[in-house]
Design a protein around this motif. Sequence first.
Motif, mmCIF file in Angstrom:
data_model
loop_
_atom_site.group_PDB
_atom_site.id
_atom_site.type_symbol
_atom_site.label_atom_id
_atom_site.label_comp_id
_atom_site.label_asym_id
_atom_site.label_seq_id
_atom_site.Cartn_x
_atom_site.Cartn_y
_atom_site.Cartn_z
ATOM 1 N N GLU A 1 40.200 34.446 65.457
ATOM 2 C CA GLU A 1 38.877 34.863 65.014
ATOM 3 C C GLU A 1 37.770 34.104 65.747
ATOM 4 O OE1 GLU A 1 38.613 35.720 60.787
ATOM 5 O OE2 GLU A 1 40.793 35.650 60.646
ATOM 6 N N LEU A 2 36.655 33.863 65.085
ATOM 7 C CA LEU A 2 35.560 33.190 65.792
ATOM 8 C C LEU A 2 35.816 31.708 65.986
ATOM 9 C CD1 LEU A 2 33.905 31.560 63.436
ATOM 10 C CD2 LEU A 2 32.596 33.637 63.294
ATOM 11 N N ARG A 3 36.777 31.165 65.252
ATOM 12 C CA ARG A 3 37.131 29.757 65.405
ATOM 13 C C ARG A 3 37.671 29.458 66.793
ATOM 14 N NH1 ARG A 3 36.923 31.994 60.945
ATOM 15 N NH2 ARG A 3 36.989 31.020 58.921
ATOM 16 N N GLY A 4 38.266 30.468 67.429
ATOM 17 C CA GLY A 4 38.738 30.319 68.800
ATOM 18 C C GLY A 4 37.796 30.955 69.803
ATOM 19 N N ALA A 5 37.053 31.969 69.368
ATOM 20 C CA ALA A 5 36.166 32.693 70.286
ATOM 21 C C ALA A 5 34.968 31.849 70.711
ATOM 22 C CB ALA A 5 35.691 33.994 69.640
ATOM 23 N N ILE A 6 34.425 31.058 69.813
ATOM 24 C CA ILE A 6 33.250 30.246 70.162
ATOM 25 C C ILE A 6 33.605 29.147 71.161
ATOM 26 C CG2 ILE A 6 31.506 28.645 69.230
ATOM 27 C CD1 ILE A 6 31.364 30.600 66.782
ATOM 28 N N PRO A 7 34.702 28.398 70.974
ATOM 29 C CA PRO A 7 35.086 27.455 72.032
ATOM 30 C C PRO A 7 35.378 28.162 73.361
ATOM 31 C CG PRO A 7 36.258 26.937 70.010
ATOM 32 C CD PRO A 7 35.541 28.235 69.781
ATOM 33 N N MET A 8 35.953 29.366 73.277
ATOM 34 C CA MET A 8 36.212 30.140 74.490
ATOM 35 C C MET A 8 34.885 30.499 75.172
ATOM 36 S SD MET A 8 38.234 33.700 74.588
ATOM 37 C CE MET A 8 38.013 34.835 75.907
ATOM 38 N N ILE B 1 28.758 36.928 54.888
ATOM 39 C CA ILE B 1 28.130 35.624 54.638
ATOM 40 C C ILE B 1 29.081 34.501 55.061
ATOM 41 C CG2 ILE B 1 27.290 34.044 52.836
ATOM 42 C CD1 ILE B 1 26.312 36.597 51.330
ATOM 43 N N GLY B 2 30.363 34.635 54.725
ATOM 44 C CA GLY B 2 31.354 33.633 55.135
ATOM 45 C C GLY B 2 31.474 33.508 56.634
ATOM 46 N N VAL B 3 31.458 34.641 57.335
ATOM 47 C CA VAL B 3 31.549 34.634 58.801
ATOM 48 C C VAL B 3 30.300 33.983 59.403
ATOM 49 C CG1 VAL B 3 31.554 36.135 60.845
ATOM 50 C CG2 VAL B 3 33.176 36.549 58.999
ATOM 51 N N LEU B 4 29.125 34.281 58.853
ATOM 52 C CA LEU B 4 27.896 33.643 59.346
ATOM 53 C C LEU B 4 27.965 32.126 59.210
ATOM 54 C CD1 LEU B 4 25.128 36.013 57.901
ATOM 55 C CD2 LEU B 4 25.817 35.795 60.303
ATOM 56 N N ILE B 5 28.452 31.658 58.064
ATOM 57 C CA ILE B 5 28.560 30.211 57.831
ATOM 58 C C ILE B 5 29.591 29.586 58.772
ATOM 59 C CG2 ILE B 5 29.226 28.422 56.159
ATOM 60 C CD1 ILE B 5 28.108 30.381 53.970
ATOM 61 N N ALA B 6 30.780 30.192 58.847
ATOM 62 C CA ALA B 6 31.829 29.660 59.730
ATOM 63 C C ALA B 6 31.345 29.633 61.175
ATOM 64 C CB ALA B 6 33.099 30.495 59.613
ATOM 65 N N GLY B 7 30.666 30.694 61.586
ATOM 66 C CA GLY B 7 30.137 30.757 62.953
ATOM 67 C C GLY B 7 29.135 29.655 63.227
ATOM 68 N N ALA B 8 28.265 29.391 62.251
ATOM 69 C CA ALA B 8 27.270 28.323 62.416
ATOM 70 C C ALA B 8 27.947 26.952 62.525
ATOM 71 C CB ALA B 8 26.281 28.336 61.250
ATOM 72 N N VAL B 9 28.954 26.726 61.681
ATOM 73 C CA VAL B 9 29.667 25.442 61.706
ATOM 74 C C VAL B 9 30.393 25.251 63.034
ATOM 75 C CG1 VAL B 9 31.583 24.127 60.667
ATOM 76 C CG2 VAL B 9 29.903 25.282 59.200
ATOM 77 N N VAL B 10 31.145 26.262 63.458
ATOM 78 C CA VAL B 10 31.916 26.150 64.702
ATOM 79 C C VAL B 10 30.980 26.025 65.904
ATOM 80 C CG1 VAL B 10 33.593 27.290 66.206
ATOM 81 C CG2 VAL B 10 33.917 27.334 63.739
ATOM 82 N N THR B 11 29.898 26.786 65.919
ATOM 83 C CA THR B 11 28.935 26.695 67.025
ATOM 84 C C THR B 11 28.319 25.303 67.091
ATOM 85 O OG1 THR B 11 28.439 29.059 66.864
ATOM 86 C CG2 THR B 11 26.831 27.689 68.020
ATOM 87 N N ALA B 12 27.934 24.759 65.946
ATOM 88 C CA ALA B 12 27.344 23.417 65.913
ATOM 89 C C ALA B 12 28.341 22.363 66.392
ATOM 90 C CB ALA B 12 26.859 23.089 64.502
#
Length: 168
Positions: free
Chosen positions: A29-36, A143-154
């Motif tokens: 999911e986005l947990r791997g996509a953002i580092p990628m 809402i959960g995806v927005l929060i997770a995305g913000a955390v992983v991006t930060a």
Amino acid sequence: MIDGIKTFLTDILGRRLSVLLCSMVPIIELRGAIPMAYALGLPWWQAYIISVVGNMIPVPFILLFIKKFLVWMQNCKIKFLNKFANWLNRKVEKNRPKIEKYAFWGVTIFVAIPLPTTGAWTGSLVAAMIDMKFWKAMLSAFIGVLIAGAVVTAVVYGGIGALKFLAG
């Protein structure tokens, strides 16, 4: 090997499409996509937006079709699929009161936790299994995806940026 994968992704698929597709994959999911996205040189805001959008693409399909798919798995002749569907149903039924008690915010928080197996795929599965209303489940997952995305991006862009600053 990493350079080979990076070259394949940038030359064949393109950086943005690679990130979008990665964010749609269960568990990653986005947990791997953002580092990628960071590794491919995308700015943080593109990584965030593309990953959130990609992570949300499977959600309506999961909400609409997962129960039918599990029924098919239960009736399937492949024992592994049969056992998995039955195990999942037992687990949901055992925890149904707890899950239903915190339904909306429980799914939101579950999806927001940026760890493997806690993303939009699993949160949508849980929402579908407890018969949460479609739009309520969509909003909860979003809402959960927005929060997770913000955390992983930060963590990725801020953390790596800070380490580079300290090292350089």
